[in-house]
Design a protein around this motif. Structure first.
Motif: not given
Ligand code: GLN
Length: 269
Positions: A63, A84, A87, A94, A100, A102, A114, A117-118, A168
């Motif tokens: 990513w 990703i 999601v 965003r 989250v 994992d 993830v 991105e947030y 995730v």
């Protein structure tokens, strides 16, 4: 310069003879990492024995982020980037303050991607392997996500009692019989526990399904080829509502997305 070209030519011939797929490219990548003939010779010797390039260089891009990797963690795969994307599709805001989880975070690549991105999200990565946890923790620090991501020991979701917006997980999903058919790079070097999903590859999904329903949120579960229907069945049987399966770049259903439907709390009488 011509020296370098000669060294690279000889090295890529050795890698080709060892059966690696992209000998010229790999020789170049290993040369860039070594930058000197002595370490380069040892890098080529390791790659000839089919040790993965990422373990030799100690790095893998996922990513567009740089991850530290090494023996004991699964090397991030491009297929997993579908996770990703999924999601991002399900949670378009965003700015959302997502929580989250994992499960089996390994190198931490999914959780880190993830969170990247947030900016308002926080995350928990659970991982049973000490080696992997040390690498995941280092990756969060390196990527400046250390204040938003916690890496915790645990056997899947066993010890957790918290609700998450997003779960995730890339569990082991190769059937035990298929492990023998994997490339030696994977079979002989990557952690068996991150690959072996039991007789039909779905042992981890069976163990995880009730936990996903208990703790989610929306769950994103990576699967192997041909496992979409059976995974959807297992998740439905645990009470989740299966939304869809997302395909990877090769057109293979790779991520099953499901919504938790926890039992309503009993009314007080
Ligand atoms: N995608 C990996 C492979 O094909 C398997 C990862 C897993 O089992 N989660 O080697």
């Amino acid at each position: 310069m011509s020296d370098e070209r000669e060294i690279l030519r000889a090295a890529s011939a050795r890698l080709a003879a060892a059966g690696v797929d992209n000998p010229r490219l790999e020789a170049r990548v290993l040369w860039e990492a070594a930058r000197d003939p002595a370490p380069f010779e040892s890098f080529i010797a390791r790659r000839e024995k089919r040790e993965p390039v990422a373990y030799i260089t100690g790095h893998k891009e996922f990513w567009s982020l740089d991850f530290q990797v090494g023996p004991g963690v699964l090397i991030p795969r491009p297929d997993t980037e579908t996770m990703i994307e999924s999601v991002l599709t399900e949670f378009p805001d965003r700015a959302a303050k997502l929580r989250v989880l994992d499960l089996g975070t390994g190198s931490g690549c999914i959780l880190a991607a993830v969170l990247s991105e947030y900016p308002n999200a926080t995350g928990l990565g659970v991982e049973a392997s000490d080696t992997a946890r040390a690498i995941a923790t280092a990756n969060m620090e390196r990527l400046r996500l250390g204040t938003r991501a916690e890496i915790r020991p645990g056997n899947w979701a066993e010890a957790l009692d918290e609700r998450f917006d997003v779960i995730v997980t890339n569990p082991p999903y190769i059937s035990t019989a298929d492990i023998a058919t994997l490339e030696p790079d994977v079979r002989e070097y990557e952690p068996f526990g991150a690959l072996d999903g039991g007789p039909d590859g779905l042992d981890a999904v069976r163990a995880l399904a009730p936990e996903l329903n208990r703790l989610g949120g929306t769950s994103f579960v990576e699967i192997g080829i041909g496992q979409a229907d059976s995974t959807a069945e297992i998740l439905s049987a645990a009470g989740l509502h299966v939304l869809r399966a997302a395909k990877d770049l090769s057109g293979i259903s790779r991520i099953v997305i499901a919504q938790s439907q926890p039992l309503p709390k009993k009314e007080l009488e």
